[in-house]
Design a protein around this motif. Structure first.
Motif, PDB file in Angstrom:
ATOM      1  N   THR A 189      40.913  51.039  55.948  1.00 36.88           N
ATOM      2  CA  THR A 189      40.456  52.341  55.447  1.00 36.88           C
ATOM      3  C   THR A 189      38.987  52.351  55.046  1.00 36.88           C
ATOM      4  O   THR A 189      38.370  53.409  55.015  1.00 36.88           O
ATOM      5  CB  THR A 189      41.276  52.770  54.211  1.00 36.88           C
ATOM      6  N   GLY A 190      38.446  51.209  54.678  1.00 45.79           N
ATOM      7  CA  GLY A 190      37.076  51.166  54.186  1.00 45.79           C
ATOM      8  C   GLY A 190      36.928  51.779  52.812  1.00 45.79           C
ATOM      9  O   GLY A 190      35.832  51.947  52.314  1.00 45.79           O
ATOM     10  N   GLU A 191      38.059  52.126  52.177  1.00 49.99           N
ATOM     11  CA  GLU A 191      38.015  52.806  50.887  1.00 49.99           C
ATOM     12  C   GLU A 191      38.805  52.093  49.805  1.00 49.99           C
ATOM     13  O   GLU A 191      39.088  52.673  48.771  1.00 49.99           O
ATOM     14  CB  GLU A 191      38.540  54.234  51.047  1.00 49.99           C
ATOM     15  N   GLU A 192      39.173  50.861  50.048  1.00 49.53           N
ATOM     16  CA  GLU A 192      39.917  50.105  49.045  1.00 49.53           C
ATOM     17  C   GLU A 192      39.653  48.623  49.264  1.00 49.53           C
ATOM     18  O   GLU A 192      39.165  48.210  50.313  1.00 49.53           O
ATOM     19  CB  GLU A 192      41.415  50.393  49.139  1.00 49.53           C
ATOM     20  N   CYS A 193      39.973  47.840  48.248  1.00 49.91           N
ATOM     21  CA  CYS A 193      39.827  46.395  48.354  1.00 49.91           C
ATOM     22  C   CYS A 193      41.018  45.823  49.123  1.00 49.91           C
ATOM     23  O   CYS A 193      42.108  46.392  49.112  1.00 49.91           O
ATOM     24  CB  CYS A 193      39.789  45.763  46.962  1.00 49.91           C
ATOM     25  N   ASN A 194      40.817  44.711  49.766  1.00 55.26           N
ATOM     26  CA  ASN A 194      41.912  44.008  50.431  1.00 55.26           C
ATOM     27  C   ASN A 194      42.923  43.540  49.404  1.00 55.26           C
ATOM     28  O   ASN A 194      42.584  43.371  48.222  1.00 55.26           O
ATOM     29  CB  ASN A 194      41.389  42.803  51.205  1.00 55.26           C
ATOM     30  N   PRO A 195      44.176  43.280  49.825  1.00 52.74           N
ATOM     31  CA  PRO A 195      45.160  42.693  48.902  1.00 52.74           C
ATOM     32  C   PRO A 195      44.603  41.408  48.288  1.00 52.74           C
ATOM     33  O   PRO A 195      43.939  40.617  48.969  1.00 52.74           O
ATOM     34  CB  PRO A 195      46.356  42.402  49.806  1.00 52.74           C
ATOM     35  N   GLY A 196      44.866  41.220  47.001  1.00 56.30           N
ATOM     36  CA  GLY A 196      44.333  40.059  46.293  1.00 56.30           C
ATOM     37  C   GLY A 196      43.008  40.344  45.606  1.00 56.30           C
ATOM     38  O   GLY A 196      42.435  39.467  44.960  1.00 56.30           O
ATOM     39  N   PHE A 197      42.520  41.587  45.762  1.00 55.98           N
ATOM     40  CA  PHE A 197      41.273  42.003  45.139  1.00 55.98           C
ATOM     41  C   PHE A 197      41.487  43.355  44.468  1.00 55.98           C
ATOM     42  O   PHE A 197      42.420  44.079  44.788  1.00 55.98           O
ATOM     43  CB  PHE A 197      40.150  42.118  46.184  1.00 55.98           C
ATOM     44  N   TRP A 198      40.612  43.711  43.537  1.00 56.55           N
ATOM     45  CA  TRP A 198      40.724  44.976  42.806  1.00 56.55           C
ATOM     46  C   TRP A 198      39.327  45.475  42.438  1.00 56.55           C
ATOM     47  O   TRP A 198      38.345  44.784  42.634  1.00 56.55           O
ATOM     48  CB  TRP A 198      41.586  44.779  41.554  1.00 56.55           C
ATOM     49  N   ASN A 199      39.245  46.690  41.897  1.00 58.52           N
ATOM     50  CA  ASN A 199      38.020  47.287  41.354  1.00 58.52           C
ATOM     51  C   ASN A 199      37.083  47.828  42.438  1.00 58.52           C
ATOM     52  O   ASN A 199      35.877  47.629  42.384  1.00 58.52           O
ATOM     53  CB  ASN A 199      37.280  46.291  40.448  1.00 58.52           C
ATOM     54  N   PHE A 200      37.617  48.552  43.404  1.00 58.31           N
ATOM     55  CA  PHE A 200      36.793  49.157  44.453  1.00 58.31           C
ATOM     56  C   PHE A 200      35.746  50.083  43.826  1.00 58.31           C
ATOM     57  O   PHE A 200      36.051  50.798  42.892  1.00 58.31           O
ATOM     58  CB  PHE A 200      37.684  49.969  45.411  1.00 58.31           C
ATOM     59  N   PRO A 201      34.520  50.111  44.243  1.00 58.90           N
ATOM     60  CA  PRO A 201      33.949  49.424  45.397  1.00 58.90           C
ATOM     61  C   PRO A 201      33.378  48.047  45.076  1.00 58.90           C
ATOM     62  O   PRO A 201      32.840  47.381  45.935  1.00 58.90           O
ATOM     63  CB  PRO A 201      32.843  50.367  45.840  1.00 58.90           C
ATOM     64  N   ASN A 202      33.487  47.608  43.830  1.00 53.99           N
ATOM     65  CA  ASN A 202      32.990  46.284  43.420  1.00 53.99           C
ATOM     66  C   ASN A 202      34.148  45.301  43.401  1.00 53.99           C
ATOM     67  O   ASN A 202      34.510  44.766  42.355  1.00 53.99           O
ATOM     68  CB  ASN A 202      32.335  46.370  42.040  1.00 53.99           C
ATOM     69  N   CYS A 203      34.743  45.068  44.557  1.00 50.51           N
ATOM     70  CA  CYS A 203      35.970  44.283  44.662  1.00 50.51           C
ATOM     71  C   CYS A 203      35.814  42.899  44.038  1.00 50.51           C
ATOM     72  O   CYS A 203      34.834  42.196  44.283  1.00 50.51           O
ATOM     73  CB  CYS A 203      36.374  44.152  46.120  1.00 50.51           C
ATOM     74  N   GLN A 204      36.787  42.582  43.200  1.00 55.90           N
ATOM     75  CA  GLN A 204      36.839  41.282  42.534  1.00 55.90           C
ATOM     76  C   GLN A 204      38.200  40.656  42.809  1.00 55.90           C
ATOM     77  O   GLN A 204      39.209  41.360  42.881  1.00 55.90           O
ATOM     78  CB  GLN A 204      36.660  41.441  41.026  1.00 55.90           C
ATOM     79  N   GLN A 205      38.234  39.340  42.930  1.00 58.80           N
ATOM     80  CA  GLN A 205      39.491  38.660  43.209  1.00 58.80           C
ATOM     81  C   GLN A 205      40.417  38.752  42.001  1.00 58.80           C
ATOM     82  O   GLN A 205      39.974  38.675  40.855  1.00 58.80           O
ATOM     83  CB  GLN A 205      39.235  37.194  43.545  1.00 58.80           C
ATOM     84  N   CYS A 206      41.714  38.954  42.270  1.00 61.64           N
ATOM     85  CA  CYS A 206      42.709  38.978  41.192  1.00 61.64           C
ATOM     86  C   CYS A 206      42.687  37.638  40.459  1.00 61.64           C
ATOM     87  O   CYS A 206      42.502  36.593  41.075  1.00 61.64           O
ATOM     88  CB  CYS A 206      44.107  39.205  41.776  1.00 61.64           C
ATOM     89  N   GLU A 207      42.883  37.674  39.146  1.00 65.62           N
ATOM     90  CA  GLU A 207      42.895  36.468  38.324  1.00 65.62           C
ATOM     91  C   GLU A 207      44.307  36.259  37.797  1.00 65.62           C
ATOM     92  O   GLU A 207      44.639  36.679  36.691  1.00 65.62           O
ATOM     93  CB  GLU A 207      41.895  36.607  37.177  1.00 65.62           C
ATOM     94  N   CYS A 208      45.141  35.620  38.624  1.00 70.28           N
ATOM     95  CA  CYS A 208      46.559  35.452  38.304  1.00 70.28           C
ATOM     96  C   CYS A 208      46.957  33.989  38.136  1.00 70.28           C
ATOM     97  O   CYS A 208      48.147  33.649  38.170  1.00 70.28           O
ATOM     98  CB  CYS A 208      47.404  36.119  39.387  1.00 70.28           C
ATOM     99  N   ASN A 209      45.991  33.121  37.978  1.00 68.40           N
ATOM    100  CA  ASN A 209      46.249  31.704  37.721  1.00 68.40           C
ATOM    101  C   ASN A 209      47.135  31.052  38.773  1.00 68.40           C
ATOM    102  O   ASN A 209      47.856  30.110  38.495  1.00 68.40           O
ATOM    103  CB  ASN A 209      46.852  31.523  36.321  1.00 68.40           C
ATOM    104  N   GLY A 210      47.094  31.565  39.992  1.00 74.41           N
ATOM    105  CA  GLY A 210      47.870  30.981  41.078  1.00 74.41           C
ATOM    106  C   GLY A 210      49.346  31.352  41.059  1.00 74.41           C
ATOM    107  O   GLY A 210      50.124  30.813  41.841  1.00 74.41           O
ATOM    108  N   HIS A 211      49.746  32.290  40.178  1.00 76.69           N
ATOM    109  CA  HIS A 211      51.155  32.634  40.040  1.00 76.69           C
ATOM    110  C   HIS A 211      51.502  34.010  40.614  1.00 76.69           C
ATOM    111  O   HIS A 211      52.636  34.470  40.478  1.00 76.69           O
ATOM    112  CB  HIS A 211      51.573  32.564  38.568  1.00 76.69           C
TER     113      HIS A 211
END
Length: 91
Positions: free
Chosen positions: A11-33
């Motif tokens: 879509t070009g309008e959202e972060c890939n799975p495992g990321f959040w905070n569009f448009p400044n996509c940041q990796q999820c911080e889930c401690n590997g769980h």
């Protein structure tokens, strides 16, 4: 802190799975769980390995450990093996 911009190719309008905070996509911080988090808040989805919390950083009730450490050996939650009635100090 490294900020990774990963925009969905679909879509070009959202972060890939495992990321959040569009448009400044940041990796999820889930401690590997967990593999994904809420796309707007970063709260982890479907914590595994007997973990819970916004970042899968706590053990569920009946388990103990340090899941926030984030490595495979030391970050496990272990089932408590306590007697649910407590202990008898006279034994």
């Amino acid at each position: 802190m490294l900020v990774v911009v990963v925009v969905s190719e679909a879509t070009g309008e959202e972060c890939n799975p495992g990321f959040w905070n569009f448009p400044n996509c940041q990796q999820c911080e889930c401690n590997g769980h967990a593999d994904t988090c809420h796309d707007q808040t970063g709260v982890c989805n479907d914590c595994r390995d007997a973990t819970m919390g916004d970042h899968c950083d706590k053990c569920i009730i009946g388990y103990f450990g340090r899941p926030e450490i984030g490595d495979a050996v030391n970050s496990q939650c272990h089932e408590c093996e306590c007697d649910p009635l407590g202990t008898d100090p006279d034994r």
